[in-house]
Design an enzyme around this catalytic site. Structure first.
Site, PDB file in Angstrom:
ATOM      1  N   HIS A  55      26.421  52.766 -35.520  1.00  0.00           N
ATOM      2  CA  HIS A  55      25.624  53.511 -34.547  1.00  0.00           C
ATOM      3  C   HIS A  55      24.942  52.530 -33.613  1.00  0.00           C
ATOM      4  O   HIS A  55      24.806  51.338 -33.917  1.00  0.00           O
ATOM      5  CB  HIS A  55      24.561  54.363 -35.259  1.00  0.00           C
ATOM      6  CG  HIS A  55      23.624  53.553 -36.114  1.00  0.00           C
ATOM      7  ND1 HIS A  55      22.459  53.007 -35.628  1.00  0.00           N
ATOM      8  CD2 HIS A  55      23.695  53.186 -37.421  1.00  0.00           C
ATOM      9  CE1 HIS A  55      21.847  52.341 -36.608  1.00  0.00           C
ATOM     10  NE2 HIS A  55      22.567  52.438 -37.701  1.00  0.00           N
ATOM     11  N   MET A 111      28.102  50.952 -43.974  1.00  0.00           N
ATOM     12  CA  MET A 111      27.124  51.437 -42.999  1.00  0.00           C
ATOM     13  C   MET A 111      27.831  52.295 -41.961  1.00  0.00           C
ATOM     14  O   MET A 111      28.896  51.931 -41.464  1.00  0.00           O
ATOM     15  CB  MET A 111      26.408  50.258 -42.327  1.00  0.00           C
ATOM     16  CG  MET A 111      25.472  50.680 -41.200  1.00  0.00           C
ATOM     17  SD  MET A 111      24.619  49.294 -40.431  1.00  0.00           S
ATOM     18  CE  MET A 111      23.362  48.977 -41.658  1.00  0.00           C
ATOM     19  N   TRP A 167      11.721  47.647 -35.083  1.00  0.00           N
ATOM     20  CA  TRP A 167      12.723  47.208 -36.048  1.00  0.00           C
ATOM     21  C   TRP A 167      12.396  45.832 -36.622  1.00  0.00           C
ATOM     22  O   TRP A 167      12.020  44.919 -35.914  1.00  0.00           O
ATOM     23  CB  TRP A 167      14.096  47.159 -35.377  1.00  0.00           C
ATOM     24  CG  TRP A 167      15.192  46.717 -36.299  1.00  0.00           C
ATOM     25  CD1 TRP A 167      15.930  47.482 -37.144  1.00  0.00           C
ATOM     26  CD2 TRP A 167      15.645  45.367 -36.482  1.00  0.00           C
ATOM     27  NE1 TRP A 167      16.818  46.710 -37.851  1.00  0.00           N
ATOM     28  CE2 TRP A 167      16.674  45.400 -37.457  1.00  0.00           C
ATOM     29  CE3 TRP A 167      15.270  44.139 -35.911  1.00  0.00           C
ATOM     30  CZ2 TRP A 167      17.332  44.253 -37.877  1.00  0.00           C
ATOM     31  CZ3 TRP A 167      15.931  42.992 -36.325  1.00  0.00           C
ATOM     32  CH2 TRP A 167      16.949  43.069 -37.297  1.00  0.00           C
ATOM     33  N   ASP A 224      17.875  53.783 -46.358  1.00  0.00           N
ATOM     34  CA  ASP A 224      18.230  54.108 -44.987  1.00  0.00           C
ATOM     35  C   ASP A 224      19.319  55.169 -45.008  1.00  0.00           C
ATOM     36  O   ASP A 224      20.177  55.197 -45.907  1.00  0.00           O
ATOM     37  CB  ASP A 224      18.717  52.861 -44.250  1.00  0.00           C
ATOM     38  CG  ASP A 224      17.590  51.870 -43.987  1.00  0.00           C
ATOM     39  OD1 ASP A 224      16.416  52.267 -44.104  1.00  0.00           O
ATOM     40  OD2 ASP A 224      17.886  50.702 -43.672  1.00  0.00           O
ATOM     41  N   ASP A 226      21.873  55.577 -43.169  1.00  0.00           N
ATOM     42  CA  ASP A 226      23.223  55.177 -42.746  1.00  0.00           C
ATOM     43  C   ASP A 226      23.934  54.298 -43.768  1.00  0.00           C
ATOM     44  O   ASP A 226      24.983  53.720 -43.458  1.00  0.00           O
ATOM     45  CB  ASP A 226      23.172  54.455 -41.402  1.00  0.00           C
ATOM     46  CG  ASP A 226      22.230  53.253 -41.413  1.00  0.00           C
ATOM     47  OD1 ASP A 226      21.650  52.958 -42.473  1.00  0.00           O
ATOM     48  OD2 ASP A 226      22.076  52.616 -40.360  1.00  0.00           O
ATOM     49  N   GLU A 266       9.577  44.453 -42.059  1.00  0.00           N
ATOM     50  CA  GLU A 266       8.862  45.122 -43.146  1.00  0.00           C
ATOM     51  C   GLU A 266       9.500  44.856 -44.506  1.00  0.00           C
ATOM     52  O   GLU A 266       8.800  44.740 -45.523  1.00  0.00           O
ATOM     53  CB  GLU A 266       8.755  46.633 -42.891  1.00  0.00           C
ATOM     54  CG  GLU A 266       9.966  47.475 -43.249  1.00  0.00           C
ATOM     55  CD  GLU A 266      11.131  47.309 -42.285  1.00  0.00           C
ATOM     56  OE1 GLU A 266      12.250  47.708 -42.647  1.00  0.00           O
ATOM     57  OE2 GLU A 266      10.918  46.799 -41.168  1.00  0.00           O
ATOM     58  N   ASP A 267      10.832  44.729 -44.560  1.00  0.00           N
ATOM     59  CA  ASP A 267      11.482  44.472 -45.850  1.00  0.00           C
ATOM     60  C   ASP A 267      11.179  43.065 -46.357  1.00  0.00           C
ATOM     61  O   ASP A 267      11.059  42.842 -47.567  1.00  0.00           O
ATOM     62  CB  ASP A 267      12.992  44.714 -45.759  1.00  0.00           C
ATOM     63  CG  ASP A 267      13.616  44.040 -44.551  1.00  0.00           C
ATOM     64  OD1 ASP A 267      12.873  43.454 -43.740  1.00  0.00           O
ATOM     65  OD2 ASP A 267      14.847  44.105 -44.416  1.00  0.00           O
ATOM     66  N   ARG A 295      21.573  51.132 -31.619  1.00  0.00           N
ATOM     67  CA  ARG A 295      20.166  51.040 -32.008  1.00  0.00           C
ATOM     68  C   ARG A 295      19.387  52.193 -31.379  1.00  0.00           C
ATOM     69  O   ARG A 295      19.566  52.543 -30.223  1.00  0.00           O
ATOM     70  CB  ARG A 295      19.564  49.701 -31.557  1.00  0.00           C
ATOM     71  CG  ARG A 295      18.127  49.524 -32.077  1.00  0.00           C
ATOM     72  CD  ARG A 295      17.576  48.161 -31.693  1.00  0.00           C
ATOM     73  NE  ARG A 295      18.386  47.089 -32.249  1.00  0.00           N
ATOM     74  CZ  ARG A 295      18.338  46.689 -33.511  1.00  0.00           C
ATOM     75  NH1 ARG A 295      17.516  47.307 -34.354  1.00  0.00           N
ATOM     76  NH2 ARG A 295      19.085  45.705 -33.942  1.00  0.00           N
TER      77      ARG A 295
END
Length: 362
Positions: free
Chosen positions: A301, A298, A268, A206, A208, A271-272, A303
């Site tokens: 931010h 991180m 969101w 990712d 971030d 998937e992981d 969403r």
């Protein structure tokens, strides 16, 4: 008595004369050999220059310093340079814990200025050793230019200290439809191999997440690797045992064994966990660095729009065993929009479609 003293004196004088003669002889020989050596060195260099002119591709003038048994002369190494050795398992230039902050302004110009050795497209190869792997780093992306600057600012120096041969690929989702992280990573795998078929390790990150310790080596291991063990948003702890999010790595063979990532996780989350299930169902185990080394910061931010939590993710995770053979790299479909090679990364913009309509309840 007088004659005796005279005899002793003459004897001493004779010995002194002999010693002086011997000393003179030694000095003459030293000077002689010194002059001889200079002449010998001169003629050696003279002959070497003549040989070089007569045979411009001879071993003395060959940059490689070695004579191949066939083919054209090599131009990689100088006459005195030794062949490169494999990079060390633990690179000697690592510094350990890093100070990561996001308050200082960042620009692409600064990132480029700080990393002059990085080639066009965000590629780098260690100049002083032979890397053990060739790594493609894939970042799913949309509207995160601010985060990307910090990621490149920190990761390029870290990867160079780790003696990684790498290329950085930003997989940018075209349009404003629902975001699909895993499908973008499948696209990244395919496009990176098209760009360079020698990639044998793939790291999925990712944009971030920044590692806080350069001893967290970005490479592939005997088992699939989860790098982001402790994020600051989780109190630097693993949120649950099966967590595989944030930053992960699989070799080419491992990725193909699990049929890549699922394509049907729109929005969101989920998937992981599906990827973790695929790894377990294929008889592999997740490896991780020590919790003290696998720390990440991180960039805070809000969403993203069109990346709302996927309400179907829990049902899909439970069905991984049934879906992983038909949903993955083998069923991937997308349209390549543009490939742009920037100084610090390669941007791949793709259209990946939109989620299927949800069935109405009742």
């Amino acid at each position: 008595m007088t004659r005796l003293l005279l005899g002793v004196t003459l004897e001493r004088i004779c010995k002194a004369v002999l010693l002086l003669c011997l000393l003179h002889f030694v000095i003459i020989m030293i000077l002689y050999f010194d002059v001889y050596a200079q002449h010998l060195d001169f003629f050696s260099r003279f002959n070497a220059r003549n040989a070089s002119r007569a045979h411009p591709f001879s071993n003395s003038s060959r940059p490689n310093g070695t004579v191949p048994s066939y083919g054209p002369p090599s131009t990689n190494l100088s006459a005195t340079e030794k062949p490169l050795q494999p990079c060390q398992e633990t690179p000697p230039g690592l510094v350990g814990r890093l100070l990561i902050e996001f308050s200082s302004p960042m620009s692409m110009e600064r990132v480029q200025r700080e990393n002059p050795d990085v080639r066009q497209g965000g590629k780098y190869t260690p100049p002083d050793c032979l890397p053990r792997q060739k790594v493609a780093i894939l970042i799913p992306f949309r509207h995160r230019e601010h985060h990307l600057k910090y990621w490149l600012h920190y990761l390029h120096p870290i990867l160079r200290r780790q003696k990684v041969a790498y290329g950085i690929y930003i997989i940018n989702q075209f349009g404003e439809d629902t975001f699909n992280r895993a499908k973008l990573l499948n696209v990244g795998f395919m496009e990176a191999l098209k760009d360079d078929e020698e990639y044998d390790c793939f790291i999925f990150s990712d944009v971030d997440l920044i590692p806080m310790d350069d001893r967290n080596l970005y490479r592939c291991y005997e088992q699939p690797r989860h790098f982001a063990v402790g994020m600051d948003k989780f109190g630097f702890r693993l949120p649950y045992a099966g967590y595989f999010g944030g930053v992960s790595g699989l070799s080419k063979s491992q990725f193909l064994k699990i049929n890549g990532f699922p394509n049907e996780y729109w929005g969101w989350g989920g998937e992981d966990d599906d990827i973790f299930n695929r790894i377990s169902l294929n008889g592999m185990k997740v490896s991780r660095p020590d919790i003290r080394i696998g720390r990440y910061r991180m960039i805070k931010h809000e969403r993203d729009k069109h990346n709302e939590p996927n309400p179907q993710r829990f049902t899909k995770i439970q069905n991984t065993k049934m879906t992983m053979k038909r949903d993955g790299i083998s069923s991937l479909q997308y349209r390549l929009v543009e490939i742009s090679r920037q100084p610090m990364y390669t941007n791949i913009t793709v259209e990946i479609g939109r989620p299927p309509p949800r069935l109405a309840r009742g």
